[in-house]
Motif scaffolding. Structure first.
Motif, PDB file in Angstrom:
ATOM      1  N   ILE A   1       0.867  -1.177   0.000  1.00 21.42           N
ATOM      2  CA  ILE A   1       0.000   0.000   0.000  1.00 21.42           C
ATOM      3  C   ILE A   1       0.902   1.224   0.000  1.00 21.42           C
ATOM      4  O   ILE A   1       1.825   1.321   0.819  1.00 21.42           O
ATOM      5  N   TRP A   2       0.654   2.114  -0.933  1.00 21.37           N
ATOM      6  CA  TRP A   2       1.421   3.354  -1.041  1.00 21.37           C
ATOM      7  C   TRP A   2       0.491   4.544  -0.830  1.00 21.37           C
ATOM      8  O   TRP A   2      -0.691   4.493  -1.167  1.00 21.37           O
ATOM      9  N   THR A   3       1.024   5.636  -0.293  1.00 27.37           N
ATOM     10  CA  THR A   3       0.262   6.886  -0.201  1.00 27.37           C
ATOM     11  C   THR A   3       0.864   7.895  -1.169  1.00 27.37           C
ATOM     12  O   THR A   3       2.044   7.814  -1.510  1.00 27.37           O
ATOM     13  N   SER A   4       0.037   8.847  -1.588  1.00 25.22           N
ATOM     14  CA  SER A   4       0.519   9.853  -2.538  1.00 25.22           C
ATOM     15  C   SER A   4      -0.335  11.105  -2.427  1.00 25.22           C
ATOM     16  O   SER A   4      -1.347  11.124  -1.715  1.00 25.22           O
ATOM     17  N   TYR A   5       0.051  12.122  -3.185  1.00 24.57           N
ATOM     18  CA  TYR A   5      -0.798  13.304  -3.334  1.00 24.57           C
ATOM     19  C   TYR A   5      -2.073  12.909  -4.075  1.00 24.57           C
ATOM     20  O   TYR A   5      -2.208  11.792  -4.585  1.00 24.57           O
ATOM     21  N   ASP A   6      -3.005  13.865  -4.161  1.00 23.65           N
ATOM     22  CA  ASP A   6      -4.310  13.603  -4.761  1.00 23.65           C
ATOM     23  C   ASP A   6      -4.224  13.216  -6.232  1.00 23.65           C
ATOM     24  O   ASP A   6      -3.224  13.462  -6.913  1.00 23.65           O
ATOM     25  N   LEU A   7      -5.336  12.649  -6.727  1.00 27.86           N
ATOM     26  CA  LEU A   7      -5.487  12.391  -8.155  1.00 27.86           C
ATOM     27  C   LEU A   7      -5.239  13.686  -8.927  1.00 27.86           C
ATOM     28  O   LEU A   7      -5.701  14.758  -8.531  1.00 27.86           O
ATOM     29  N   GLY A   8      -4.508  13.590 -10.014  1.00 28.99           N
ATOM     30  CA  GLY A   8      -4.196  14.763 -10.813  1.00 28.99           C
ATOM     31  C   GLY A   8      -2.814  15.309 -10.541  1.00 28.99           C
ATOM     32  O   GLY A   8      -2.246  16.011 -11.383  1.00 28.99           O
ATOM     33  N   ALA A   9      -2.246  15.020  -9.372  1.00 25.57           N
ATOM     34  CA  ALA A   9      -0.899  15.464  -9.048  1.00 25.57           C
ATOM     35  C   ALA A   9       0.118  14.598  -9.789  1.00 25.57           C
ATOM     36  O   ALA A   9      -0.116  13.407 -10.021  1.00 25.57           O
ATOM     37  N   SER A  10       1.253  15.187 -10.137  1.00 19.22           N
ATOM     38  CA  SER A  10       2.279  14.413 -10.842  1.00 19.22           C
ATOM     39  C   SER A  10       2.765  13.255  -9.984  1.00 19.22           C
ATOM     40  O   SER A  10       3.065  12.171 -10.510  1.00 19.22           O
ATOM     41  N   GLY A  11       2.843  13.454  -8.667  1.00 18.75           N
ATOM     42  CA  GLY A  11       3.286  12.382  -7.787  1.00 18.75           C
ATOM     43  C   GLY A  11       2.365  11.180  -7.830  1.00 18.75           C
ATOM     44  O   GLY A  11       2.819  10.032  -7.770  1.00 18.75           O
ATOM     45  N   HIS A  12       1.053  11.428  -7.940  1.00 15.65           N
ATOM     46  CA  HIS A  12       0.101  10.318  -8.040  1.00 15.65           C
ATOM     47  C   HIS A  12       0.254   9.608  -9.379  1.00 15.65           C
ATOM     48  O   HIS A  12       0.235   8.363  -9.447  1.00 15.65           O
ATOM     49  N   ALA A  13       0.421  10.374 -10.442  1.00 13.83           N
ATOM     50  CA  ALA A  13       0.594   9.763 -11.770  1.00 13.83           C
ATOM     51  C   ALA A  13       1.847   8.903 -11.813  1.00 13.83           C
ATOM     52  O   ALA A  13       1.856   7.801 -12.386  1.00 13.83           O
ATOM     53  N   GLU A  14       2.916   9.378 -11.191  1.00 11.48           N
ATOM     54  CA  GLU A  14       4.170   8.618 -11.195  1.00 11.48           C
ATOM     55  C   GLU A  14       4.076   7.388 -10.313  1.00 11.48           C
ATOM     56  O   GLU A  14       4.573   6.309 -10.687  1.00 11.48           O
TER      57      GLU A  14
END
Length: 386
Positions: free
Chosen positions: A40-53
């Protein structure tokens, strides 16, 4: 007899591809066995480059190793980090909250948190700089003295970087006119709207491109890599930045780069107690699947391990990651020295925190934060004096 020899030769030739296949499968299986089956990973919201990566890397891990990854997006630093601290998530694709959490700053200066024992695997290199309209006559960071500088409300990550760049020229907020805006986007728009003279931002945003294409134009204020005293002052604010020559973004090109400040986002952050073999295997997998995710966003090529897995970064590197980095020749004596110093700093802050927790039991959050701020500065001064 000749027929017997021929039969044995044919049998050996027929077996050779099978042997090679078995060796390949054994090597692949060894890598796969070290990789968890699920994470399980956490990330910034949908739409953020961090989520896309994060999504692109998860897809690469699934295709290459059969790993199943679930990504939990969150718009807040606490939302991204709390699942890791509570052992409900394995890796966080974090921003500067990785640094704040290890330092006990801002949201983490409350009795609920304090300095957290975190480690990193790697962090993608990004740039951050001070931008002005080209027609202002502001040529250097030193020229920012007395000018209107845009700061976003309740955004410690951006504000910290702006403070650091001011420090490069020996300035602080006391030396400029701080103009506070409700959002980070508003700080970037402030130059075109003539509500501020200076903004601190990444280079490739719509607002910066609009300014560059306007009659006013755009200028990025250089942070000269050869100015050792300036960089020492900058890193006194936060020891996680380094010089970078940036050719991507508004008004920039290979022929016209700017000398800016490098930081890491996302920072792939884990708990210190992650198993060494797991940290090793994941770091290796990040390197070996790089070709599968490097085009996920415009800056995803900066996950190349020779860029992304060297100091400085927001927290100490995990020993499992270091083991792999040594194997491939990325880790050197300078990296080791930086990591040991960063661990020493983290341990000193955690020890200082333990000293004041009981003292602050009856204090409200603000009073406790003041108590911790004073003790934190003392601990860092004591460390510096050693």
């Amino acid at each position: 007899m000749l027929q017997s020899i021929a039969r044995r030769s044919l049998a050996l030739l027929a077996a050779t591809p099978f042997v090679a296949l078995c060796l390949f499968m054994t090597a692949t299986s060894a890598q796969a066995q070290d990789m968890p089956r699920t994470m399980i990973w956490t990330s910034y919201d949908l739409g953020a480059s961090g989520h896309a990566e994060a999504s692109a890397i998860a897809d690469a891990f699934g295709r290459e190793y059969g790993m199943r990854v679930r990504i939990q997006p969150s718009g807040s630093a606490i939302g991204r980090l709390q699942p890791i601290l509570n052992e409900r998530a394995d890796i966080g694709f974090l921003g500067n909250e990785a640094f704040f959490a290890t330092e006990g700053l801002f949201d983490f200066a409350t009795p609920r948190f304090g300095p957290q024992d975190l480690r990193v695997l790697m962090g993608k290199v990004n740039s951050f700089g001070m931008a002005v309209a080209a027609d202002t006559g502001i040529e250097s960071v030193a020229d920012v003295e007395g000018k209107r500088v845009a700061y976003p409300a309740a955004n410690p990550s951006s504000s910290l970087k702006c403070d650091a760049m001011l420090a490069f020229a020996g300035l602080s907020r006391d030396d400029v006119e701080v103009v506070t805006f409700p959002t980070y986007a508003a700080t970037m728009a402030s130059l075109s709207e003539n509500k501020a003279d200076v903004t601190c931002t990444v280079t490739a945003t719509g607002q910066m491109y609009e300014l560059a294409e306007s009659p006013r134009g755009i200028k990025w204020l250089d942070l000269d890599a050869s100015d050792e005293a300036g960089w020492a002052r900058l890193n006194d604010v936060a020891p996680l930045f380094k010089p970078v020559s940036e050719a991507q973004g508004a008004g920039l090109s290979e022929d016209n780069p700017a000398q800016l400040m490098a930081y890491r986002y996302p920072v792939l952050t884990v708990r210190s107690d992650m198993d060494d073999d797991t940290a090793y295997a994941v770091t290796k997998a990040l390197d070996e699947t790089y070709g599968m995710y490097k085009n996920a966003t415009a800056t995803a090529p900066r996950y190349a391990i020779k860029q992304a897995a060297v100091p400085p970064i927001d927290a100490p590197f995990h020993p499992g990651a270091v083991r792999y980095l040594k194997e491939i020749g990325v880790w050197n004596d300078d990296s080791e020295q930086w990591n040991e110093a960063r661990l020493e700093r983290l341990n000193a802050l955690r020890a200082a925190w333990d000293e004041i927790v009981d003292q602050g039991e009856e204090l409200d959050d603000d009073a406790f934060a003041d108590l911790w701020s004073e003790r934190r500065e003392e601990a860092l001064a004591e460390l510096e004096a050693q």
